[in-house]
Scaffold this motif. Sequence first.
Motif, PDB file in Angstrom:
ATOM      1  N   GLU A 255       0.831  -1.206   0.000  1.00 52.86           N
ATOM      2  CA  GLU A 255       0.000   0.000   0.000  1.00 52.86           C
ATOM      3  C   GLU A 255       0.867   1.258   0.000  1.00 52.86           C
ATOM      4  O   GLU A 255       0.614   2.211  -0.755  1.00 52.86           O
ATOM      5  N   GLN A 256       1.882   1.281   0.855  1.00 50.84           N
ATOM      6  CA  GLN A 256       2.738   2.456   0.919  1.00 50.84           C
ATOM      7  C   GLN A 256       3.544   2.636  -0.370  1.00 50.84           C
ATOM      8  O   GLN A 256       3.702   3.759  -0.874  1.00 50.84           O
ATOM      9  N   ALA A 257       4.054   1.514  -0.924  1.00 49.45           N
ATOM     10  CA  ALA A 257       4.794   1.630  -2.178  1.00 49.45           C
ATOM     11  C   ALA A 257       3.877   2.040  -3.323  1.00 49.45           C
ATOM     12  O   ALA A 257       4.284   2.787  -4.225  1.00 49.45           O
ATOM     13  N   ASP A 258       2.639   1.581  -3.291  1.00 49.70           N
ATOM     14  CA  ASP A 258       1.672   1.969  -4.318  1.00 49.70           C
ATOM     15  C   ASP A 258       1.382   3.468  -4.250  1.00 49.70           C
ATOM     16  O   ASP A 258       1.281   4.155  -5.282  1.00 49.70           O
ATOM     17  N   PHE A 259       1.240   3.988  -3.038  1.00 47.30           N
ATOM     18  CA  PHE A 259       1.026   5.427  -2.880  1.00 47.30           C
ATOM     19  C   PHE A 259       2.222   6.215  -3.419  1.00 47.30           C
ATOM     20  O   PHE A 259       2.066   7.211  -4.147  1.00 47.30           O
ATOM     21  N   ALA A 260       3.439   5.752  -3.101  1.00 52.50           N
ATOM     22  CA  ALA A 260       4.630   6.450  -3.579  1.00 52.50           C
ATOM     23  C   ALA A 260       4.727   6.399  -5.099  1.00 52.50           C
ATOM     24  O   ALA A 260       5.099   7.385  -5.759  1.00 52.50           O
ATOM     25  N   LEU A 261       4.395   5.225  -5.682  1.00 54.00           N
ATOM     26  CA  LEU A 261       4.455   5.102  -7.139  1.00 54.00           C
ATOM     27  C   LEU A 261       3.418   6.008  -7.804  1.00 54.00           C
ATOM     28  O   LEU A 261       3.716   6.692  -8.803  1.00 54.00           O
ATOM     29  N   GLU A 262       2.203   6.049  -7.294  1.00 58.81           N
ATOM     30  CA  GLU A 262       1.176   6.895  -7.881  1.00 58.81           C
ATOM     31  C   GLU A 262       1.551   8.370  -7.766  1.00 58.81           C
ATOM     32  O   GLU A 262       1.308   9.174  -8.687  1.00 58.81           O
ATOM     33  N   ARG A 263       2.165   8.729  -6.661  1.00 55.14           N
ATOM     34  CA  ARG A 263       2.585  10.119  -6.492  1.00 55.14           C
ATOM     35  C   ARG A 263       3.684  10.478  -7.482  1.00 55.14           C
ATOM     36  O   ARG A 263       3.673  11.559  -8.109  1.00 55.14           O
ATOM     37  N   ALA A 266       2.179  10.854 -10.888  1.00 59.13           N
ATOM     38  CA  ALA A 266       1.444  12.120 -11.012  1.00 59.13           C
ATOM     39  C   ALA A 266       2.401  13.282 -11.224  1.00 59.13           C
ATOM     40  O   ALA A 266       2.147  14.190 -12.053  1.00 59.13           O
ATOM     41  N   GLN A 267       3.519  13.291 -10.520  1.00 60.38           N
ATOM     42  CA  GLN A 267       4.501  14.352 -10.714  1.00 60.38           C
ATOM     43  C   GLN A 267       5.148  14.266 -12.089  1.00 60.38           C
ATOM     44  O   GLN A 267       5.468  15.287 -12.712  1.00 60.38           O
ATOM     45  N   PHE A 268       5.312  13.023 -12.595  1.00 61.44           N
ATOM     46  CA  PHE A 268       5.881  12.884 -13.939  1.00 61.44           C
ATOM     47  C   PHE A 268       4.933  13.424 -15.003  1.00 61.44           C
ATOM     48  O   PHE A 268       5.355  14.066 -15.970  1.00 61.44           O
ATOM     49  N   ARG A 269       3.620  13.162 -14.805  1.00 63.34           N
ATOM     50  CA  ARG A 269       2.658  13.694 -15.764  1.00 63.34           C
ATOM     51  C   ARG A 269       2.611  15.223 -15.716  1.00 63.34           C
ATOM     52  O   ARG A 269       2.314  15.877 -16.720  1.00 63.34           O
ATOM     53  N   ALA A 270       2.897  15.764 -14.549  1.00 60.29           N
ATOM     54  CA  ALA A 270       2.941  17.228 -14.427  1.00 60.29           C
ATOM     55  C   ALA A 270       4.296  17.784 -14.819  1.00 60.29           C
ATOM     56  O   ALA A 270       4.536  19.001 -14.660  1.00 60.29           O
ATOM     57  N   GLU A 271       5.192  16.911 -15.322  1.00 62.53           N
ATOM     58  CA  GLU A 271       6.519  17.289 -15.802  1.00 62.53           C
ATOM     59  C   GLU A 271       7.347  17.964 -14.709  1.00 62.53           C
ATOM     60  O   GLU A 271       8.090  18.900 -14.947  1.00 62.53           O
ATOM     61  N   HIS A 587      -0.340   5.293   8.096  1.00 61.98           N
ATOM     62  CA  HIS A 587      -1.296   5.275   6.988  1.00 61.98           C
ATOM     63  C   HIS A 587      -0.807   6.210   5.887  1.00 61.98           C
ATOM     64  O   HIS A 587      -0.201   7.246   6.144  1.00 61.98           O
ATOM     65  N   ARG A 588      -1.111   5.838   4.649  1.00 66.25           N
ATOM     66  CA  ARG A 588      -0.707   6.715   3.558  1.00 66.25           C
ATOM     67  C   ARG A 588      -1.663   7.894   3.481  1.00 66.25           C
ATOM     68  O   ARG A 588      -2.861   7.780   3.760  1.00 66.25           O
ATOM     69  N   ARG A 589      -1.150   9.030   3.075  1.00 70.99           N
ATOM     70  CA  ARG A 589      -1.936  10.262   3.033  1.00 70.99           C
ATOM     71  C   ARG A 589      -2.726  10.344   1.736  1.00 70.99           C
ATOM     72  O   ARG A 589      -2.448   9.616   0.785  1.00 70.99           O
ATOM     73  N   PRO A 590      -3.693  11.261   1.635  1.00 67.66           N
ATOM     74  CA  PRO A 590      -4.426  11.414   0.375  1.00 67.66           C
ATOM     75  C   PRO A 590      -3.476  11.815  -0.740  1.00 67.66           C
ATOM     76  O   PRO A 590      -2.481  12.498  -0.540  1.00 67.66           O
ATOM     77  N   LYS A 591      -3.808  11.369  -1.949  1.00 66.74           N
ATOM     78  CA  LYS A 591      -2.964  11.665  -3.093  1.00 66.74           C
ATOM     79  C   LYS A 591      -2.985  13.152  -3.410  1.00 66.74           C
ATOM     80  O   LYS A 591      -4.045  13.773  -3.443  1.00 66.74           O
ATOM     81  N   PRO A 592      -1.837  13.744  -3.651  1.00 69.43           N
ATOM     82  CA  PRO A 592      -1.814  15.164  -3.986  1.00 69.43           C
ATOM     83  C   PRO A 592      -2.293  15.385  -5.414  1.00 69.43           C
ATOM     84  O   PRO A 592      -2.222  14.501  -6.266  1.00 69.43           O
ATOM     85  N   ASP A 593      -2.814  16.580  -5.637  1.00 68.54           N
ATOM     86  CA  ASP A 593      -3.239  16.952  -6.981  1.00 68.54           C
ATOM     87  C   ASP A 593      -2.007  17.092  -7.861  1.00 68.54           C
ATOM     88  O   ASP A 593      -1.077  17.826  -7.524  1.00 68.54           O
ATOM     89  N   PRO A 594      -1.935  16.406  -9.021  1.00 68.18           N
ATOM     90  CA  PRO A 594      -0.706  16.467  -9.819  1.00 68.18           C
ATOM     91  C   PRO A 594      -0.394  17.854 -10.358  1.00 68.18           C
ATOM     92  O   PRO A 594       0.733  18.121 -10.716  1.00 68.18           O
ATOM     93  N   VAL A 595      -1.363  18.763 -10.422  1.00 68.35           N
ATOM     94  CA  VAL A 595      -1.079  20.100 -10.964  1.00 68.35           C
ATOM     95  C   VAL A 595      -0.659  21.051  -9.876  1.00 68.35           C
ATOM     96  O   VAL A 595      -0.182  22.150 -10.159  1.00 68.35           O
ATOM     97  N   ASP A 596      -0.886  20.661  -8.650  1.00 65.81           N
ATOM     98  CA  ASP A 596      -0.510  21.536  -7.546  1.00 65.81           C
ATOM     99  C   ASP A 596       0.890  21.209  -7.091  1.00 65.81           C
ATOM    100  O   ASP A 596       1.360  20.081  -7.189  1.00 65.81           O
ATOM    101  N   ALA A 597       1.521  22.198  -6.575  1.00 60.05           N
ATOM    102  CA  ALA A 597       2.857  21.992  -6.006  1.00 60.05           C
ATOM    103  C   ALA A 597       2.720  21.279  -4.675  1.00 60.05           C
ATOM    104  O   ALA A 597       1.728  21.421  -3.977  1.00 60.05           O
ATOM    105  N   PRO A 598       3.702  20.522  -4.327  1.00 57.83           N
ATOM    106  CA  PRO A 598       3.645  19.859  -3.010  1.00 57.83           C
ATOM    107  C   PRO A 598       3.529  20.891  -1.906  1.00 57.83           C
ATOM    108  O   PRO A 598       4.073  21.995  -1.993  1.00 57.83           O
TER     109      PRO A 598
END
Length: 629
Positions: A255-263, A266-271, A587-598
């Motif tokens: 679960e934690q690795a999945d959250f990190a991969l999705e994050r 998302a950052q890669f799609r936002a370049e 627990h893993r946190r909610p996924k950040p919006d890929p267009v928003d800055a961390p």
Amino acid sequence: MRSACRQFAARIAFAFVVISAAWLPNPAFAQLRFDEQHSIRWHRPEEIVTFRRPANPVPVTVATVSDDAPERFLSLDEAIRIALQNSEVIRVLAGTAAVSSGSTIYDTAIATTPIDQAVGRFDPVFFANSNWRKSEQPGQLRSGGNDLSIGLNQTNRLGGVAGLTFGNNFSYGSGALPFSTTQRPSLELSYTQPLLSGAGRAANEAPIVIARLQQDQSYFQFKDSMQELVRGVVAAYWNLVQARTELWAREKQVEQADFALERAEAQFRAERVRIADVAQPKVSYNNFRANLIAARGNVLQTEAALRNMLGLPPEDGSRIVPSTPPTRDRVEFHWEELIDTAQIRRPDLIELNLILLADQQRLVQARNVAQPTLNAVGVQSWNGLTGRTAGTTFGSELNDNPSWTLGVTFQVPLGLRQARAAARSSELLIARDRANIAQGIHQVEHQLATTVRSLDQAYLQYEAFREVRQAASVNLEVQFAEEQVGRVIFLNVLQAINDWGNSVASEASALTQYNSQLATLERQTGTVLEVHGVTFVEERFAAIGPHGRHFEPDCYPRDLRAADSAPRYEDSGEAAEEFFELDDYPHRRPKPDPVDAPGPPRDVPAEEPTTSASSSRHFSLRTVRDIFR
């Protein structure tokens, strides 16, 4: 003359038939020939295999296991009771599989029969013989008669043989007249007593004593197998608890690795990151998935081993969930008391002593045989004679002709080489038995020392891994927060995820190993059955005894089934892995919006790792023995 010729021809014809059946390959005489084997024959398997049962449900695998399968909560006390109920053939745990020990509940009952066989030597023996005879010789009178003897013999515990025999010899045609008959009734009382070889209660009762010792040996072999069964059930139970806890940790890692991969994706799609920043999380995620598959397979295998130990089918559509939490109480022992208890209570050491006692009885027999044969013999007879001629009856009373015989018989092989060699062999066997007992005690001391060291090591490792887990949880939270604001590289997060999952698995492994080693120590001291309150129940069955069918059937031992064990372990009513505080994980946190800055870094307070407050109590095997005595 014609009748004699016919009889002679019939005998010649019969001899010809016998010779033809033996030598001529005629099918008509096939039944009279010897059955020679000219080919290899075997039975078909379906003719031999008579015991069958329908197949159980298909076993689940990591590919077919379902998360919504019904769960069966099972306490450790209930697991031991189920294993005892299904223990006609005793099973033992060998690694991750259960195998047959070769011991059954019927072995001790079977071992009681040689006792009756040995005692049967002293049962009285009744005999009766009746032989008719006829004799015809050319130029002599036809004669014949009947020889009758009825008697009773008995061997006593001193080796003596007493006999009482009544005989009657009836003859006709033996006198001067063709119609003369005679009857010679007699009564004989005899007694033979060995004075050297074969004399004495010790030598004659030695087979009975050996049979009883072998029965005791069979019982303690059975008890040893039952102890290993209970220890194996306990070990298989804690193995399943450890496997389920590790499975939970691997699931959280994924679960934690999945959250990190999705994050990262998302950052890669936002370049905002490069493809290299996505490749590493993807590799780690799939590695964690592989570990998760292995953990699921381990749960299925350990559950299958527990099912095997309990005598349950490989699959019944439900998943076994242990509900007894492992103990964190540290147990202390007295070394001298452990050694003393093991020497008295271990069935394998008791068996070695029984072998020594049996060989000592065989030495008594061998020394008795290694003596000359000297027997005292006494015979008292009463003879009578009666007869009848063509017109006269003559005879005397039975006790008119008494006779007696007293004497001794002596026999000795010159040198007594064979008997003395047998006695010397028995003496060497006794020396070997004593050496085996000394080696057994030596081995027990080393086994106990190893187990005591393993207990302390497992408990201290548990405490250390518990602190490691607390520190790993804090570190994982911190690394997630630091990586989110770009202060650390993602490799630190992956390392934190890996450390946290390994710490959870190591904590569970150390504590369950500690609980398994407690059962191993009880097994090595020979008290595991008493500690768990296991007792044996002797079932009996009726069978036709020496009296025959005209009397009530006698009851004989049949088997030694183990009764239910006394409750000892706690049943929490929930999965045993919850004991490891599974809800307390990052627990893993909610996924950040890929267009928003961390977002800005969040300060995570570092918690001080605390050691679990594990109680320490003093444990005395002598106290346990007094409780279950």
